[in-house]
Write a protein that holds these residues in place. Sequence first.
Motif, PDB file in Angstrom:
ATOM      1  N   GLN A 102       1.966  -2.959  -9.562  1.00 58.77           N
ATOM      2  CA  GLN A 102       2.992  -2.731 -10.670  1.00 58.77           C
ATOM      3  C   GLN A 102       2.335  -2.249 -11.946  1.00 58.77           C
ATOM      4  OE1 GLN A 102       5.575  -6.177 -11.248  1.00 58.77           O
ATOM      5  NE2 GLN A 102       7.448  -4.540 -11.419  1.00 58.77           N
ATOM      6  N   GLU A 103       1.260  -2.752 -12.123  1.00 54.27           N
ATOM      7  CA  GLU A 103       0.471  -2.111 -13.327  1.00 54.27           C
ATOM      8  C   GLU A 103       0.284  -0.714 -13.322  1.00 54.27           C
ATOM      9  OE1 GLU A 103      -2.969  -4.723 -13.729  1.00 54.27           O
ATOM     10  OE2 GLU A 103      -1.762  -6.547 -14.723  1.00 54.27           O
ATOM     11  N   VAL A 104      -0.378  -0.266 -12.126  1.00 50.94           N
ATOM     12  CA  VAL A 104      -0.688   1.096 -11.736  1.00 50.94           C
ATOM     13  C   VAL A 104       0.862   1.837 -11.815  1.00 50.94           C
ATOM     14  CG1 VAL A 104      -1.194   2.688  -9.871  1.00 50.94           C
ATOM     15  CG2 VAL A 104      -2.628   0.447  -9.924  1.00 50.94           C
ATOM     16  N   TYR A 105       1.883   1.471 -11.316  1.00 49.80           N
ATOM     17  CA  TYR A 105       3.046   2.030 -11.429  1.00 49.80           C
ATOM     18  C   TYR A 105       3.358   2.198 -13.102  1.00 49.80           C
ATOM     19  CZ  TYR A 105       8.232   2.751 -12.007  1.00 49.80           C
ATOM     20  OH  TYR A 105       9.415   3.127 -12.255  1.00 49.80           O
ATOM     21  N   GLN A 106       3.376   0.854 -14.022  1.00 48.81           N
ATOM     22  CA  GLN A 106       3.597   1.248 -15.199  1.00 48.81           C
ATOM     23  C   GLN A 106       2.475   2.236 -16.106  1.00 48.81           C
ATOM     24  OE1 GLN A 106       6.204  -0.064 -16.791  1.00 48.81           O
ATOM     25  NE2 GLN A 106       6.871  -1.224 -15.217  1.00 48.81           N
ATOM     26  N   SER A 107       1.486   2.224 -15.667  1.00 47.92           N
ATOM     27  CA  SER A 107       0.469   3.140 -16.111  1.00 47.92           C
ATOM     28  C   SER A 107       0.954   4.437 -15.718  1.00 47.92           C
ATOM     29  CB  SER A 107      -1.142   2.733 -15.570  1.00 47.92           C
ATOM     30  OG  SER A 107      -1.904   3.907 -16.002  1.00 47.92           O
ATOM     31  N   GLU A 108       1.085   4.701 -14.337  1.00 50.13           N
ATOM     32  CA  GLU A 108       1.485   6.119 -13.986  1.00 50.13           C
ATOM     33  C   GLU A 108       2.685   6.529 -15.039  1.00 50.13           C
ATOM     34  OE1 GLU A 108       0.992   9.729 -12.133  1.00 50.13           O
ATOM     35  OE2 GLU A 108      -0.349   8.082 -12.462  1.00 50.13           O
ATOM     36  N   ALA A 113       0.782  -1.153  -0.037  1.00 46.47           N
ATOM     37  CA  ALA A 113      -0.049   0.021   0.073  1.00 46.47           C
ATOM     38  C   ALA A 113       0.921   1.381   0.014  1.00 46.47           C
ATOM     39  CB  ALA A 113      -1.160   0.029   1.198  1.00 46.47           C
ATOM     40  N   VAL A 114       1.921   1.085   0.860  1.00 47.33           N
ATOM     41  CA  VAL A 114       2.870   2.308   0.802  1.00 47.33           C
ATOM     42  C   VAL A 114       3.509   2.636  -0.596  1.00 47.33           C
ATOM     43  CG1 VAL A 114       4.994   3.277   1.959  1.00 47.33           C
ATOM     44  CG2 VAL A 114       3.481   2.292   3.182  1.00 47.33           C
ATOM     45  N   LEU A 115       4.171   1.543  -1.261  1.00 43.23           N
ATOM     46  CA  LEU A 115       4.521   1.419  -2.575  1.00 43.23           C
ATOM     47  C   LEU A 115       3.565   2.089  -3.397  1.00 43.23           C
ATOM     48  CD1 LEU A 115       6.454  -1.569  -2.835  1.00 43.23           C
ATOM     49  CD2 LEU A 115       7.504   0.251  -2.756  1.00 43.23           C
ATOM     50  N   GLU A 116       2.401   1.775  -3.257  1.00 43.91           N
ATOM     51  CA  GLU A 116       1.149   2.217  -4.339  1.00 43.91           C
ATOM     52  C   GLU A 116       0.929   3.811  -4.127  1.00 43.91           C
ATOM     53  OE1 GLU A 116      -3.270   0.990  -5.726  1.00 43.91           O
ATOM     54  OE2 GLU A 116      -2.667   0.372  -3.567  1.00 43.91           O
ATOM     55  N   GLU A 117       0.940   4.343  -2.925  1.00 46.57           N
ATOM     56  CA  GLU A 117       1.148   5.872  -2.690  1.00 46.57           C
ATOM     57  C   GLU A 117       2.177   6.378  -3.251  1.00 46.57           C
ATOM     58  OE1 GLU A 117       0.212   6.094   1.431  1.00 46.57           O
ATOM     59  OE2 GLU A 117      -1.526   5.362   1.366  1.00 46.57           O
ATOM     60  N   GLU A 118       3.505   5.736  -2.944  1.00 44.91           N
ATOM     61  CA  GLU A 118       4.572   6.481  -3.438  1.00 44.91           C
ATOM     62  C   GLU A 118       4.673   6.638  -5.115  1.00 44.91           C
ATOM     63  OE1 GLU A 118       7.697   4.349  -2.304  1.00 44.91           O
ATOM     64  OE2 GLU A 118       7.701   4.842  -0.118  1.00 44.91           O
ATOM     65  N   VAL A 119       3.866   5.847  -5.635  1.00 42.84           N
ATOM     66  CA  VAL A 119       3.786   6.059  -7.361  1.00 42.84           C
ATOM     67  C   VAL A 119       3.148   7.367  -7.531  1.00 42.84           C
ATOM     68  CG1 VAL A 119       2.340   5.095  -9.231  1.00 42.84           C
ATOM     69  CG2 VAL A 119       3.631   3.362  -7.722  1.00 42.84           C
ATOM     70  N   PHE A 120       2.111   7.793  -6.653  1.00 38.73           N
ATOM     71  CA  PHE A 120       1.571   8.922  -6.873  1.00 38.73           C
ATOM     72  C   PHE A 120       2.091  10.324  -6.289  1.00 38.73           C
ATOM     73  CE2 PHE A 120      -1.978   5.436  -7.399  1.00 38.73           C
ATOM     74  CZ  PHE A 120      -2.228   5.730  -8.599  1.00 38.73           C
ATOM     75  N   TYR A 121       2.737  10.010  -5.282  1.00 40.61           N
ATOM     76  CA  TYR A 121       3.082  11.120  -4.252  1.00 40.61           C
ATOM     77  C   TYR A 121       4.642  11.645  -4.576  1.00 40.61           C
ATOM     78  CZ  TYR A 121      -1.619  10.816  -2.407  1.00 40.61           C
ATOM     79  OH  TYR A 121      -2.892  10.771  -2.185  1.00 40.61           O
ATOM     80  N   THR A 122       5.351  10.687  -4.716  1.00 36.19           N
ATOM     81  CA  THR A 122       6.815  10.754  -4.933  1.00 36.19           C
ATOM     82  C   THR A 122       7.467  10.388  -6.580  1.00 36.19           C
ATOM     83  OG1 THR A 122       7.226   8.551  -3.948  1.00 36.19           O
ATOM     84  CG2 THR A 122       7.133  10.255  -2.467  1.00 36.19           C
ATOM     85  N   GLY A 123       6.469   9.861  -7.333  1.00 35.90           N
ATOM     86  CA  GLY A 123       6.871   9.499  -8.581  1.00 35.90           C
ATOM     87  C   GLY A 123       7.502   8.071  -8.516  1.00 35.90           C
TER      88      GLY A 123
END
Length: 317
Positions: free
Chosen positions: A242-248, A159-169
Amino acid sequence: MEMNMGDSEFYQITSSGLKTVSEDEFWEQSDTIAVIDADKLKNSQTFGQFCSSCTECAYVRGSRIVRGEDYILIEWQVPEKTKKNGSWRYTIFVKSSKIICIQYETTQGKVQKLISACDYKFVKEQAEDYTKERFLYGLFSAMTADDLQYMEKLERTLAVLEEEVFYTGGMDFNNSMLQVKKKIFQFYQYYSRFIEIASVLEENENAVLDAQHTAYFSRIKEKAQRLATETQVLREYAVQVQEVYQSELGIRQNHIMKILTAVTTVCLPLNLIAGWYGMNFSYMPELSWEYGYPMAAGISALVLVLLLWLFRRKGFW
């Protein structure tokens, strides 16, 4: 030369819990348990002969179970509940009246902690007869006592990794995600083998265990199945993150390409104007005109303003 067994521990299963006994009493009494160091085991004639399969078995990557005519050999590779992907190893050799726990260099003290936790739980509850099957059940339960909490910890990490995708790149995202996925897969393999081991103990085909008490292992199998399901859910969650990260990442790249395209589009007319008026041919009207340079600068500024206004109006930036 016979080894000194002073560093080993011997117990007998009694109705009130585990009782510490001597090595001689271990051999004389039934339902006894020994905890022995693997390196010292090689020098022992009695224990070496008694569980030669343990000392001869090669190192295996995962847990396994072997059924002999009158014994059951279980070799465990228990994953560490830390960030590192290590594991610790120990072996259990079960006969009709004896249980031998063999610990290795990296597992010093861990087997004793499991046995202490098993005995403490029985003494606290005292709801069932204390048999070797009940002991094994308690031992396996102690191995997975806080695994569900650890699975929740891994879920919070995802969950923390998922949030970092949006807030810290998602800085250092791939390395962190790789470590979490390795840990989840390690536990998934562990629980899968745990289910297999519990199934073999429940079947009890070689009758080493008391058939009246093999129901204990169905409980262990059910718990291992629940934990395996939990790790499977975490694996799917990790894939989604990981898919969210790739999408972002794709969105960010598209945004960068949009900016580069806008800059290129703005610069093209300005390059054209600069190239046109930089030819320096004779008889170009603007070369000798007093206001030729201001006119070229004005046209360039006008083109720039018009293009920026157009991009803004179309929502390109």
